[in-house]
Write a protein that holds these residues in place. Structure first.
Motif, short mmCIF file in Angstrom:
data_model
loop_
_atom_site.label_atom_id
_atom_site.label_comp_id
_atom_site.label_asym_id
_atom_site.label_seq_id
_atom_site.Cartn_x
_atom_site.Cartn_y
_atom_site.Cartn_z
N ASP A 166 0.83 -1.21 0.00
CA ASP A 166 0.00 0.00 0.00
C ASP A 166 0.86 1.26 0.00
OD1 ASP A 166 -2.31 -1.53 0.01
OD2 ASP A 166 -2.62 -1.35 2.17
N LEU A 167 1.94 1.25 0.77
CA LEU A 167 2.84 2.40 0.81
C LEU A 167 3.49 2.64 -0.55
CD1 LEU A 167 4.48 1.77 4.28
CD2 LEU A 167 3.20 3.84 3.63
N ILE A 168 3.88 1.58 -1.22
CA ILE A 168 4.47 1.72 -2.56
C ILE A 168 3.43 2.30 -3.52
CG2 ILE A 168 5.44 0.45 -4.51
CD1 ILE A 168 6.69 -1.46 -2.36
N GLY A 169 2.20 1.80 -3.44
CA GLY A 169 1.13 2.32 -4.29
C GLY A 169 0.82 3.78 -4.01
N LEU A 170 0.77 4.14 -2.74
CA LEU A 170 0.51 5.53 -2.37
C LEU A 170 1.64 6.43 -2.85
CD1 LEU A 170 -1.32 7.56 -0.94
CD2 LEU A 170 -0.19 6.95 1.22
N SER A 171 2.86 5.94 -2.80
CA SER A 171 3.99 6.69 -3.34
C SER A 171 3.79 6.98 -4.82
CB SER A 171 5.29 5.92 -3.13
OG SER A 171 6.37 6.58 -3.76
N GLY A 172 3.27 6.00 -5.56
CA GLY A 172 3.00 6.20 -6.98
C GLY A 172 1.95 7.27 -7.22
N ILE A 173 0.95 7.32 -6.37
CA ILE A 173 -0.07 8.36 -6.49
C ILE A 173 0.58 9.73 -6.26
CG2 ILE A 173 -2.22 9.31 -5.55
CD1 ILE A 173 -2.94 6.40 -4.70
N TYR A 174 1.39 9.83 -5.22
CA TYR A 174 2.06 11.10 -4.94
C TYR A 174 2.99 11.52 -6.08
CZ TYR A 174 0.38 11.12 -0.12
OH TYR A 174 -0.40 11.16 1.00
N GLN A 175 3.63 10.56 -6.69
CA GLN A 175 4.50 10.90 -7.82
C GLN A 175 3.67 11.46 -8.98
OE1 GLN A 175 7.10 7.59 -8.69
NE2 GLN A 175 7.90 7.57 -6.61
N ARG A 176 2.50 10.88 -9.24
CA ARG A 176 1.62 11.42 -10.28
C ARG A 176 1.24 12.87 -9.97
NH1 ARG A 176 0.15 6.03 -9.82
NH2 ARG A 176 -0.46 4.94 -11.74
N MET A 177 1.06 13.16 -8.67
CA MET A 177 0.62 14.47 -8.23
C MET A 177 1.79 15.46 -8.09
SD MET A 177 -2.06 13.11 -5.36
CE MET A 177 -2.42 14.72 -4.70
N LYS A 178 2.99 15.02 -8.44
CA LYS A 178 4.19 15.86 -8.33
C LYS A 178 4.44 16.30 -6.88
CE LYS A 178 4.56 16.52 -13.01
NZ LYS A 178 4.14 15.24 -13.45
N ARG A 179 4.33 15.32 -5.97
CA ARG A 179 4.59 15.55 -4.55
C ARG A 179 5.74 14.62 -4.13
NH1 ARG A 179 -1.27 15.46 -1.76
NH2 ARG A 179 0.04 15.26 0.09
N PRO A 180 6.95 14.94 -4.55
CA PRO A 180 8.07 14.01 -4.32
C PRO A 180 8.40 13.75 -2.86
CG PRO A 180 8.87 16.12 -5.16
CD PRO A 180 7.37 16.15 -5.24
N GLN A 181 8.22 14.72 -1.98
CA GLN A 181 8.54 14.48 -0.57
C GLN A 181 7.57 13.47 0.04
OE1 GLN A 181 11.37 15.54 1.06
NE2 GLN A 181 10.66 13.96 2.48
N ASP A 182 6.29 13.58 -0.29
CA ASP A 182 5.32 12.61 0.21
C ASP A 182 5.60 11.22 -0.36
OD1 ASP A 182 3.86 14.40 1.83
OD2 ASP A 182 2.70 15.08 0.10
N ALA A 183 5.97 11.17 -1.65
CA ALA A 183 6.33 9.90 -2.28
C ALA A 183 7.54 9.30 -1.58
CB ALA A 183 6.60 10.10 -3.76
#
Length: 148
Positions: free
Chosen positions: A91-108
């Motif tokens: 789930d954490l890896i998937g959520l990181s992918g969502i953040y990367q789509r959103m251009k939120r690298p620190q959250d990713a």
């Protein structure tokens, strides 16, 4: 595309309705968490389709909603079962992918750091026939983390 969006939105509405219609079921119940994660996944896929159709604002809205749904589901699941586990890592890896789509690298990056921490806590106990693939996954996540 419009028909697919309508079907997807109907599916999301049904998921939300199923969760909200029974107040006796705790938000940490595995079926409720499963529905929330399914809705989040559907929103990500819908956002990807919207992005491909050059509808950036709508895509970002879908990804943002997906991130919130996934965070809430993960928090409820963690509250019910506060131990490191493979499902949370995924789930954490998937959520990181969502953040990367959103251009939120620190959250990713934060998600991937938490995932690696979980991997170190869990993967040492893998069955011998799964150890190599687990170690390979951990190396892949560490490489992705180094790129952020």
């Amino acid at each position: 595309f419009q028909a697919a969006v309508e079907v997807a939105m109907e599916a999301l509405a049904r998921c939300a309705g199923a969760v909200s219609s029974n107040k006796e079921v705790a938000s940490s119940h595995h079926e409720v968490i499963g529905l929330a994660k399914a809705a989040a996944t559907l929103r990500v896929v819908l956002g990807d389709g919207l992005a491909a159709a050059a509808k950036k604002e709508l895509a970002e809205d879908m990804w943002g909603r997906a991130a919130v749904e996934m965070q809430e589901a993960m928090a409820a699941e963690q509250a019910a079962l506060d131990i490191p586990r493979d499902g949370r890592i995924a789930d954490l890896i998937g959520l990181s992918g969502i953040y990367q789509r959103m251009k939120r690298p620190q959250d990713a990056k934060n998600c991937l750091q938490d995932a690696v921490h979980g991997m170190r806590a869990v993967y040492w106990a893998c069955a011998p026939d799964q150890r190599a693939s687990s170690e390979e996954m951990q190396r892949g996540v560490e490489a992705a983390l180094a790129e952020l």
